[in-house]
Design an enzyme around this catalytic site. Sequence first.
Site, PDB file in Angstrom:
ATOM      1  CE1 TYR A 150      -6.255   6.949   1.455  1.00 27.98           C
ATOM      2  CE2 TYR A 150      -5.445   5.560   3.225  1.00 27.98           C
ATOM      3  CZ  TYR A 150      -5.875   5.703   1.924  1.00 27.98           C
ATOM      4  OH  TYR A 150      -5.944   4.607   1.091  1.00 27.98           O
ATOM      5  CB  SER A 190      -7.683   2.008   3.365  1.00 24.57           C
ATOM      6  OG  SER A 190      -6.400   1.882   3.947  1.00 24.57           O
TER       7      SER A 190
HETATM    8  N1  LIG Z   1      -1.886   1.215  -2.444  1.00 26.92           N
HETATM    9  C1  LIG Z   1      -2.258   0.984  -1.196  1.00 26.92           C
HETATM   10  O1  LIG Z   1      -1.431   0.682  -0.323  1.00 26.92           O
HETATM   11  C2  LIG Z   1      -3.707   1.066  -0.818  1.00 26.92           C
HETATM   12  C3  LIG Z   1      -4.090   0.574   0.439  1.00 26.92           C
HETATM   13  C4  LIG Z   1      -5.405   0.663   0.848  1.00 26.92           C
HETATM   14  C5  LIG Z   1      -6.341   1.229  -0.004  1.00 26.92           C
HETATM   15  N2  LIG Z   1      -5.960   1.706  -1.227  1.00 26.92           N
HETATM   16  C6  LIG Z   1      -6.989   2.341  -2.064  1.00 26.92           C
HETATM   17  O2  LIG Z   1      -6.999   1.739  -3.322  1.00 26.92           O
HETATM   18  C7  LIG Z   1      -7.533   2.643  -4.281  1.00 26.92           C
HETATM   19  C8  LIG Z   1      -6.655   2.627  -5.528  1.00 26.92           C
HETATM   20  O3  LIG Z   1      -5.376   3.103  -5.192  1.00 26.92           O
HETATM   21  P1  LIG Z   1      -4.020   2.543  -5.825  1.00 26.92           P
HETATM   22  O4  LIG Z   1      -3.180   2.087  -4.698  1.00 26.92           O
HETATM   23  O5  LIG Z   1      -4.301   1.616  -6.933  1.00 26.92           O
HETATM   24  O6  LIG Z   1      -3.351   3.920  -6.330  1.00 26.92           O
HETATM   25  P2  LIG Z   1      -3.075   4.515  -7.788  1.00 26.92           P
HETATM   26  O7  LIG Z   1      -2.245   3.596  -8.585  1.00 26.92           O
HETATM   27  O8  LIG Z   1      -2.552   5.892  -7.528  1.00 26.92           O
HETATM   28  O9  LIG Z   1      -4.525   4.599  -8.440  1.00 26.92           O
HETATM   29  C9  LIG Z   1      -5.426   5.629  -8.177  1.00 26.92           C
HETATM   30  C10 LIG Z   1      -6.395   5.714  -9.326  1.00 26.92           C
HETATM   31  O10 LIG Z   1      -7.372   6.742  -9.041  1.00 26.92           O
HETATM   32  C11 LIG Z   1      -7.538   7.519 -10.208  1.00 26.92           C
HETATM   33  N3  LIG Z   1      -7.995   8.861  -9.908  1.00 26.92           N
HETATM   34  C12 LIG Z   1      -7.383   9.791  -9.131  1.00 26.92           C
HETATM   35  N4  LIG Z   1      -8.099  10.923  -9.135  1.00 26.92           N
HETATM   36  C13 LIG Z   1      -9.181  10.708  -9.942  1.00 26.92           C
HETATM   37  C14 LIG Z   1     -10.272  11.494 -10.347  1.00 26.92           C
HETATM   38  N5  LIG Z   1     -10.433  12.748  -9.910  1.00 26.92           N
HETATM   39  N6  LIG Z   1     -11.197  10.957 -11.179  1.00 26.92           N
HETATM   40  C15 LIG Z   1     -11.041   9.687 -11.617  1.00 26.92           C
HETATM   41  N7  LIG Z   1     -10.034   8.882 -11.254  1.00 26.92           N
HETATM   42  C16 LIG Z   1      -9.111   9.395 -10.425  1.00 26.92           C
HETATM   43  C17 LIG Z   1      -6.167   7.520 -10.865  1.00 26.92           C
HETATM   44  O11 LIG Z   1      -6.290   7.769 -12.250  1.00 26.92           O
HETATM   45  P3  LIG Z   1      -6.056   9.175 -13.002  1.00 26.92           P
HETATM   46  O12 LIG Z   1      -4.931   9.873 -12.283  1.00 26.92           O
HETATM   47  O13 LIG Z   1      -5.715   8.742 -14.391  1.00 26.92           O
HETATM   48  O14 LIG Z   1      -7.359   9.898 -12.923  1.00 26.92           O
HETATM   49  C18 LIG Z   1      -5.732   6.081 -10.635  1.00 26.92           C
HETATM   50  O15 LIG Z   1      -6.247   5.265 -11.653  1.00 26.92           O
HETATM   51  C19 LIG Z   1      -7.618   3.995  -3.575  1.00 26.92           C
HETATM   52  O16 LIG Z   1      -8.948   4.234  -3.170  1.00 26.92           O
HETATM   53  C20 LIG Z   1      -6.736   3.801  -2.356  1.00 26.92           C
HETATM   54  O17 LIG Z   1      -7.109   4.639  -1.276  1.00 26.92           O
HETATM   55  C21 LIG Z   1      -4.679   1.609  -1.655  1.00 26.92           C
END
Ligand SMILES: NC(=O)c1ccc[n+]([C@@H]2O[C@H](COP(=O)([O-])OP(=O)(O)OC[C@H]3O[C@@H](n4cnc5c(N)ncnc54)[C@H](OP(=O)(O)O)[C@@H]3O)[C@@H](O)[C@H]2O)c1
Length: 251
Positions: A158, A145
């Site tokens: 975080y 991130s």
């Molecule tokens: N959105 C942003 O602004 C942003 C910015 C910078 C970085 N990121 C990073 O991008 C990545 C994806 O996030 P996103 O924004 O796409 O959020 P999201 O839609 O909430 O996706 C998170 C994913 O992680 C999975 N997950 C959570 N706990 C898990 C576990 N114990 N085992 C396996 N899978 C698990 C969830 O699936 P299940 O609940 O089905 O397991 C979901 O598919 C993260 O690492 C986040 O830190 C996001």
Amino acid sequence: MTAVSSALAGKVALVTGASSGIGEATAVALAAAGAKVAIAARRADRLEALAARIEKAGGTALRIAADVTSNDDVTAMVDKVVAEWGRLDILVNNAGVMLLSPAAEAVLDDWRRMVELNLLALMGVTKAALPHLRAAKGHIVNVSSVAGRVANPGASGYAATKFGVVGFSESLRREVYSDKVRVTVIEPGLVRTELGDHITNPAAKTGLDQRLAAMEALAAEDIAAAILYAVSQPAHVNVNEIVIRPTDQER
Ligand SMILES: NC(=O)c1ccc[n+]([C@@H]2O[C@H](COP(=O)([O-])OP(=O)(O)OC[C@H]3O[C@@H](n4cnc5c(N)ncnc54)[C@H](OP(=O)(O)O)[C@@H]3O)[C@@H](O)[C@H]2O)c1
């Protein structure tokens, strides 16, 4: 998803956290580029719907219900990919959670959850997959991130995990480059996904909602395109890091 192309034909990818957001969009993009894609997360119903979407568009998907904080699930996940397709070329370590709060108000279990998922699970999945990635001269993509480069107040827990991902990835790159394994860190700014839904601190949740409402945030597909770019480069090109902010985001 558009028709399947051949840019990643013959490649096998594993995407964690594929049931929503960036992981889902990345699985779709990699499949559209011709990779066979293993999609892992805990919500099996969401994986089922995603696999159907990928297959309807002519792609190939393998659903793996897995909690990546479980060592047994991680071993079974990697074994399943290799048993099914005989190799692993691309690992996208994407599963993560962002439980924002000021340090003084932090819920210790939120911190524990972030460390266990964002950092330890990413490290564990990498270790489990590494023998196969070495054999394939493969590629590891770690989704960190902007919070892994810029530590803003209200995000200390975080940021600690995402700075950890950056440190782990850079050391890892230097351990595996001589085996022709590539390592890329992706550092998104604000992306409109389900990530904020799990925040337990009400003021932090409101703050994030207000920031998102005031800007044109990135879409998950914007990050998927960056990941596709990194893994589609020729074998001698190692894209180490991509920082992508919405144009509206200053820090
Ligand atoms: N959105 C942003 O602004 C942003 C910015 C910078 C970085 N990121 C990073 O991008 C990545 C994806 O996030 P996103 O924004 O796409 O959020 P999201 O839609 O909430 O996706 C998170 C994913 O992680 C999975 N997950 C959570 N706990 C898990 C576990 N114990 N085992 C396996 N899978 C698990 C969830 O699936 P299940 O609940 O089905 O397991 C979901 O598919 C993260 O690492 C986040 O830190 C996001």
